[in-house]
Design an enzyme around this catalytic site. Structure first.
Site, PDB file in Angstrom:
ATOM      1  N   ASN A  81       8.733  12.915   8.502  1.00 53.31           N
ATOM      2  CA  ASN A  81       8.106  12.832   9.822  1.00 53.31           C
ATOM      3  C   ASN A  81       8.746  11.644  10.530  1.00 53.31           C
ATOM      4  OD1 ASN A  81       6.537  12.581  12.071  1.00 53.31           O
ATOM      5  ND2 ASN A  81       4.659  11.994  10.997  1.00 53.31           N
ATOM      6  N   TRP A  82       9.629  11.967  11.466  1.00 50.88           N
ATOM      7  CA  TRP A  82      10.371  10.892  12.138  1.00 50.88           C
ATOM      8  C   TRP A  82       9.534  10.153  13.174  1.00 50.88           C
ATOM      9  CZ3 TRP A  82      15.867  13.329  13.311  1.00 50.88           C
ATOM     10  CH2 TRP A  82      16.606  13.348  12.119  1.00 50.88           C
ATOM     11  N   LYS A  83       8.338  10.654  13.462  1.00 49.43           N
ATOM     12  CA  LYS A  83       7.470  10.033  14.478  1.00 49.43           C
ATOM     13  C   LYS A  83       8.293   9.819  15.760  1.00 49.43           C
ATOM     14  CE  LYS A  83       4.611   8.409  10.764  1.00 49.43           C
ATOM     15  NZ  LYS A  83       3.656   7.465  10.227  1.00 49.43           N
ATOM     16  N   HIS A  89      -1.985  14.945  12.590  1.00 53.27           N
ATOM     17  CA  HIS A  89      -1.591  13.666  11.968  1.00 53.27           C
ATOM     18  C   HIS A  89      -2.582  12.584  12.397  1.00 53.27           C
ATOM     19  CE1 HIS A  89       0.641  10.033  11.031  1.00 53.27           C
ATOM     20  NE2 HIS A  89       1.341  10.773  10.188  1.00 53.27           N
ATOM     21  N   GLU A 136      -2.208   9.688  13.366  1.00 53.01           N
ATOM     22  CA  GLU A 136      -1.844   8.952  14.597  1.00 53.01           C
ATOM     23  C   GLU A 136      -2.245   9.756  15.833  1.00 53.01           C
ATOM     24  OE1 GLU A 136       2.209   8.288  13.447  1.00 53.01           O
ATOM     25  OE2 GLU A 136       1.517   6.901  11.905  1.00 53.01           O
ATOM     26  N   GLU A 169      -3.122  12.383   3.569  1.00 47.28           N
ATOM     27  CA  GLU A 169      -2.597  11.068   3.914  1.00 47.28           C
ATOM     28  C   GLU A 169      -3.750  10.085   4.111  1.00 47.28           C
ATOM     29  OE1 GLU A 169       1.606  11.666   5.776  1.00 47.28           O
ATOM     30  OE2 GLU A 169       0.127  11.377   7.328  1.00 47.28           O
ATOM     31  N   GLY A 193       2.418   3.634   6.455  1.00 48.99           N
ATOM     32  CA  GLY A 193       3.251   2.585   7.033  1.00 48.99           C
ATOM     33  C   GLY A 193       2.853   1.187   6.603  1.00 48.99           C
ATOM     34  N   SER A 245       3.354   5.781   2.569  1.00 51.32           N
ATOM     35  CA  SER A 245       4.255   4.837   1.891  1.00 51.32           C
ATOM     36  C   SER A 245       4.987   5.461   0.697  1.00 51.32           C
ATOM     37  CB  SER A 245       3.495   3.572   1.482  1.00 51.32           C
ATOM     38  OG  SER A 245       2.991   2.915   2.643  1.00 51.32           O
ATOM     39  N   GLY A 259       7.124   9.148   6.311  1.00 52.25           N
ATOM     40  CA  GLY A 259       7.484   8.545   7.588  1.00 52.25           C
ATOM     41  C   GLY A 259       8.702   7.651   7.440  1.00 52.25           C
ATOM     42  N   GLY A 260       8.458   6.363   7.295  1.00 50.19           N
ATOM     43  CA  GLY A 260       9.519   5.347   7.299  1.00 50.19           C
ATOM     44  C   GLY A 260      10.709   5.659   6.411  1.00 50.19           C
TER      45      GLY A 260
HETATM   46  O1  LIG Z   1       3.626  11.399   8.302  1.00 50.33           O
HETATM   47  C1  LIG Z   1       3.904  10.483   7.534  1.00 50.33           C
HETATM   48  C2  LIG Z   1       2.951   9.474   7.214  1.00 50.33           C
HETATM   49  O2  LIG Z   1       2.326   8.986   8.341  1.00 50.33           O
HETATM   50  C3  LIG Z   1       3.417   8.440   6.249  1.00 50.33           C
HETATM   51  O3  LIG Z   1       4.185   7.431   6.866  1.00 50.33           O
HETATM   52  P1  LIG Z   1       4.891   6.333   5.935  1.00 50.33           P
HETATM   53  O4  LIG Z   1       5.685   7.113   4.912  1.00 50.33           O
HETATM   54  O5  LIG Z   1       5.749   5.549   6.862  1.00 50.33           O
HETATM   55  O6  LIG Z   1       3.799   5.554   5.288  1.00 50.33           O
END
Ligand SMILES: O=C[C@H](O)COP(=O)(O)O
Length: 250
Positions: free
Chosen positions: A9-11, A94, A96, A166, A172, A212, A233-234
């Site tokens: 998920n590149w956000k 999600h 967010e 999640e 994050g 994470s 994500g990250g």
């Molecule tokens: O969609 C992915 C999640 O929000 C996890 O993000 P993260 O891997 O940066 O903790």
């Protein structure tokens, strides 16, 4: 046997050239037999990414959609538009979006139906806040969110849903849930789906862990009985890290 699925998920990261460079770097590497590899990117990247992954096994997903097919919804994108681009997956609900964009269990459910109307596979996110975890409400929160998301789905649709568990406090933050704790919640989500449908439907549903996840811990999650992949994500933003995540899901 469920096919493991790693979804990046590149956000709100990456321009079009950055996105296509990424695909050039991971082509042939983030493609491991028996593991599904999906990049969920900002809307602006989707046409170029669909083109860039042609001839590879990498799939492309969006990060949201509107529940209507079209209409006076300034700034929104529909499932019909995503399908037209050649997108296969869409993240729905999600945390967010729930936190910053007023996503509710009701809109999540409407969006899940919109995804199926347009032949898109929804990746539905559920998970508890830190205070809910500390109050011992993790399973109750996941139950409410899961049951709402699946409302009105036929059995064959339910079987195709990807759920991403999640815990919000792990997103994050570098604080991941232990693999055992994540597996316990994910196994619980599977029993909820058994109660809503039946065992064979629940056994078909893929449930990811997210929060994470990185190359160093992905194998531990994947080693659990009920964890079928990760929503990342990250650690999905850098080609080497993404390749290692897909390899780690074997
Ligand atoms: O969609 C992915 C999640 O929000 C996890 O993000 P993260 O891997 O940066 O903790």
């Amino acid at each position: 046997m469920r096919t493991p699925i790693i979804a990046g998920n590149w956000k709100m990261f990456k321009t079009v050239p950055e996105a296509t460079d990424f695909i050039q770097s991971v082509k042939g590497k983030a493609e491991v037999e028996g593991v599904e590899s999906v990049i969920c990117a900002p809307f602006t990247n989707l046409p170029a990414l669909v083109e860039a992954v042609k001839g590879t096994s990498i799939k492309i997903g969006a990060q949201n959609l509107h529940f209507a097919e079209d209409g006076a919804y300034t700034g929104e994108i529909s499932g019909r538009m995503l399908k037209d681009l050649g997108v296969d997956y869409v993240i729905i609900g999600h945390s967010e979006r729930r936190q910053y964009f007023a996503e509710t269990d009701e809109t999540v459910n409407k969006k899940v139906h919109a995804a199926f109307r347009n032949d898109l596979i929804p990746i539905v996110c559920v998970g508890e806040k830190l205070e809910e975890r500390e109050a011992g409400q993790t399973k109750e929160v996941c139950k409410v969110q899961t049951e709402a998301a699946f409302a009105g789905l036929a059995k064959d649709q339910a079987a195709q849903v990807v759920v991403a568990y999640e815990p919000i406090w792990a997103i994050g933050t570098g604080k991941s849930s232990t693999a055992q704790d994540a597996n316990e919640v994910i196994a619980y989500i599977r029993t909820l789906i058994t109660e809503l449908y039946d065992e064979s439907t629940a056994n078909a549903v893929r449930i990811q862990y997210g929060g994470s996840v990185k190359p160093e811990n992905v194998t531990e999650y994947m080693g659990q009985s009920d964890i079928d992949g990760a929503l990342v994500g990250g650690a999905s933003l850098q080609p080497d890290s993404y390749i290692a995540l897909v390899e780690g899901a074997k």
